[in-house]
Design a protein around this motif. Structure first.
Motif, short mmCIF file in Angstrom:
data_model
loop_
_atom_site.label_atom_id
_atom_site.label_comp_id
_atom_site.label_asym_id
_atom_site.label_seq_id
_atom_site.Cartn_x
_atom_site.Cartn_y
_atom_site.Cartn_z
N UNK A 33 -18.69 -18.03 -43.75
CA UNK A 33 -18.02 -17.67 -44.24
C UNK A 33 -17.58 -16.63 -42.47
N UNK A 34 -19.52 -15.90 -42.14
CA UNK A 34 -19.73 -15.44 -40.42
C UNK A 34 -18.85 -16.59 -39.75
N UNK A 35 -18.96 -17.80 -39.23
CA UNK A 35 -18.84 -18.78 -38.46
C UNK A 35 -17.39 -18.14 -38.26
N UNK A 36 -16.42 -18.11 -39.49
CA UNK A 36 -15.14 -18.82 -39.57
C UNK A 36 -14.97 -16.68 -38.98
N UNK A 37 -15.21 -16.03 -38.95
CA UNK A 37 -14.76 -14.57 -38.61
C UNK A 37 -14.79 -14.18 -37.23
N UNK A 38 -16.36 -15.11 -36.74
CA UNK A 38 -16.19 -15.39 -35.51
C UNK A 38 -15.71 -16.26 -34.39
N UNK A 39 -15.09 -17.51 -35.35
CA UNK A 39 -14.13 -18.03 -34.54
C UNK A 39 -12.67 -17.70 -34.43
N UNK A 40 -12.37 -16.62 -35.68
CA UNK A 40 -10.53 -16.38 -35.65
C UNK A 40 -11.24 -15.50 -34.31
N UNK A 41 -12.02 -14.36 -34.49
CA UNK A 41 -12.36 -13.33 -33.66
C UNK A 41 -12.58 -13.76 -32.25
#
Length: 69
Positions: free
Chosen positions: A13-21
Motif C-alpha cells: 500500500x505504501x509503495x502504491x501511494x509513493x508510485x501515485x505521488x
C-alpha cells in the motif's frame, strides 16, 4: 505468520501511494529542467559538431590532409 501478511499488505500500500505521488509530480512538471536551456548557449563551444560526409568528400579531405603533410 499473520503479521507477515499484514506487513506485506502495508508495504504494498505504501509503495502504491509513493508510485501515485511520483506519477502526479511528473505530470505536474515537477521534474522539468528549466535551468539547462538557459545556460546551453554558454557551452556551445565544447560540443563537437560532426557533419555527414559522403565517401567522395571524405576522400577529398583525406587527399588534402596528405598534401599538407
Amino acid at each position: 505468520m499473520s503479521v507477515i501478511f499484514v506487513l506485506l499488505a502495508i508495504s504494498i500500500l505504501i509503495a502504491v501511494i509513493f508510485f501515485i505521488a511520483f506519477i502526479v509530480s511528473v505530470k505536474s512538471g515537477q521534474y522539468d529542467d528549466s535551468y539547462t536551456p538557459s545556460v546551453r548557449m554558454l557551452f556551445d563551444d565544447e560540443l563537437v559538431k560532426t557533419k555527414k560526409t559522403s565517401a567522395k568528400e571524405f576522400e577529398k579531405e583525406k587527399i588534402q590532409l596528405n598534401k599538407q603533410v
